[in-house]
Design an enzyme around this catalytic site. Structure first.
Site, short mmCIF file in Angstrom:
data_model
loop_
_atom_site.label_atom_id
_atom_site.label_comp_id
_atom_site.label_asym_id
_atom_site.label_seq_id
_atom_site.Cartn_x
_atom_site.Cartn_y
_atom_site.Cartn_z
N HIS A 244 -2.56 21.57 -0.88
CA HIS A 244 -2.39 22.45 -2.22
C HIS A 244 -3.55 23.50 -2.37
O HIS A 244 -3.37 24.79 -1.93
CB HIS A 244 -2.09 21.93 -3.46
CG HIS A 244 -1.13 20.88 -3.56
ND1 HIS A 244 0.42 21.26 -3.38
CD2 HIS A 244 -1.17 19.56 -3.93
CE1 HIS A 244 1.00 20.25 -3.44
NE2 HIS A 244 0.32 19.12 -3.70
N ASP B 13 6.28 17.48 0.47
CA ASP B 13 5.61 16.94 -0.91
C ASP B 13 6.67 16.06 -1.93
O ASP B 13 6.90 15.03 -1.39
CB ASP B 13 5.25 18.08 -1.71
CG ASP B 13 4.17 17.61 -2.85
OD1 ASP B 13 3.95 16.42 -2.96
OD2 ASP B 13 3.39 18.44 -3.46
#
Length: 434
Positions: free
Chosen positions: A257, A308
């Site tokens: 991220h 993810d």
């Protein structure tokens, strides 16, 4: 392209004698297999189950997390196997040949270890083996709920309070994989979950172990503003600044991220040759924010891509979203080039995971996928524009064949276990949510 019996590319040839015995893929283009750098396979069971308002005044990542904990605590080892198979099937059908599985559901409900402390990891590995997907299992360390916070019951299955136990369990998993017949298709990295979940002394031990073993380190970093606020409260520094000043960043480190960062933090990631893993489809689904991919690119930081939460599994969509998010923020077009975006979906992911693939060249595995040039989403593409067509416009229907180590696991858009996997996953979902 020719490969040896181990599935590694030996050469490329257009010699008539070679072409006479080659398998022709008429009307198709061959591309390197996509590399999915960050996945939580079990979260595939959440798809479509959280897209509603909750009683909270404001829905966010943190309200979604409560639903995630609920799902994590309902899964048996067999349930995790079927959820993982479903996620991995979708990955293969989309051209993904390697996944980095950020695995943290370790224990039985309530937190007691299984007799084999890696039981849940073995189920994920079995799912990858049975579907034909190459996998780096990123064994995740989770030691606490947060600085000064009481333990959360929903996290009990994730927790390994002693770093000695975490390293011993990781070593046991590595040894077991080394004994397997398909050892080349699976390997282990370590993943301290986040600075919120792992205190510094524990983190230092994990990174020292990883450096000694020359394995990858992945970590959630600055996904949410609250991650930054918690780090400032505990250490007086932002997350990347902590990692930099404590000497924890290095070339095998991937910051997953890394959205809410400063110019100083970007420079630190660049100096250390660390990699960033962006997960645009999940980040927009959870309201995380937009990765400053243009600033990373200028600084020379490589960006890999991950699915993810697996709310959607389409790495080409992640690649184009990386660009589209920037276009909306900057009010301009063509910020990142098609070639760079495709590299994020292949070469950068392989570097992040320590994977053998990522490109098609002699000595590397024959991990590739094909696209049909007559698919409606690609029709009319010229050789010069084909990569841009694929990155920005290809639909999953265009992906026809997928090979891992020279063996076709998807042919003409069909996986041999596809129907069974979908049926078993449907049964699982009925059990979990009925």
């Amino acid at each position: 392209m020719f490969a040896d019996r181990n599935g590694n590319i030996t050469r490329f040839s257009r010699a008539p004698a070679d072409l006479a015995r080659a398998q022709r893929l008429t009307g198709k283009a061959i591309l390197p297999g996509l590399v999915n750098g960050h996945s939580h396979a079990f979260q595939r069971v959440l798809r479509g189950r959280t897209e509603h308002r909750t009683p909270s005044d404001r829905d966010s990542f943190w309200t979604w997390r409560e639903s995630m904990y609920l799902a994590a605590n309902r899964l048996s080892p067999d349930g995790l196997y079927h959820a993982s198979r479903m996620a991995f099937l979708e990955m293969l059908l989309g051209g993904i040949t390697t996944v980095g599985e950020f695995h943290y559901v370790h224990h039985a409900p309530g937190g007691a270890p299984y007799a084999d402390r890696n039981e849940m990891a073995w189920q994920v590995l079995r799912a990858a083996r049975d579907t034909g997907l190459r996998i780096a299992i990123l064994r995740t360390a989770y030691a606490r709920s947060g600085w000064g916070k009481p333990a959360e019951p929903g996290q009990a299955r994730f927790l390994t309070p002693r770093v000695e136990d975490f390293i011993a369990d990781t070593e046991a998993l590595r040894a077991g994989i080394a004994r397997a017949e398909d050892a080349g298709h699976a390997w282990v990295g370590v993943a301290p979950h986040s600075l919120r979940a792992v205190p510094l002394d524990y983190l230092h031990e994990i990174v020292a172990y990883a450096r000694a073993q020359q394995i990858s380190v992945h970590m959630h970093v600055s996904e949410q503003p609250a991650d930054v606020e918690a780090c400032l409260a505990e250490y007086g520094l932002r997350p990347v600044d902590v990692l930099d000043q404590k000497g924890l960043l290095h070339s095998r480190f991937t910051a997953v991220h890394a959205i809410h960062v400063t110019a100083i933090e970007i420079a630190a990631l660049s100096r250390s040759s660390a990699i960033v893993c962006a997960c645009p489809t999940t980040e927009r689904n959870l309201g995380d924010g937009t990765l400053p991919a243009d600033r990373y690119a200028i600084a020379g930081v490589r960006i890999s891509l991950g699915s993810d939460s697996n709310v959607q599994i389409n790495l080409l969509e992640d690649a184009r979203s990386l660009e589209y998010h920037l276009r909306m923020l900057k009010l301009e077009r063509a910020v990142l080039a098609s070639k760079a975006l495709f590299s994020s979906a292949t070469e950068a992911g392989a570097a992040s995971l320590g994977a053998p693939g990522g490109s098609l060249e002699a000595g590397r595995p024959a991990d590739f996928f094909t696209v049909a040039l007559d698919d409606p989403s690609l029709a009319g593409a010229s050789p010069e524009s084909l990569l841009s067509h694929i990155v920005f416009s290809a639909e999953r229907t265009a992906v026809r064949d997928v090979a891992v180590g020279g063996k076709f696991v998807v042919q003409d858009g069909h996986h041999p276990l596809g129907e069974e996997i979908v049926d078993e996953f449907t049964r699982l979902q009925n059990e979990l949510w009925s």
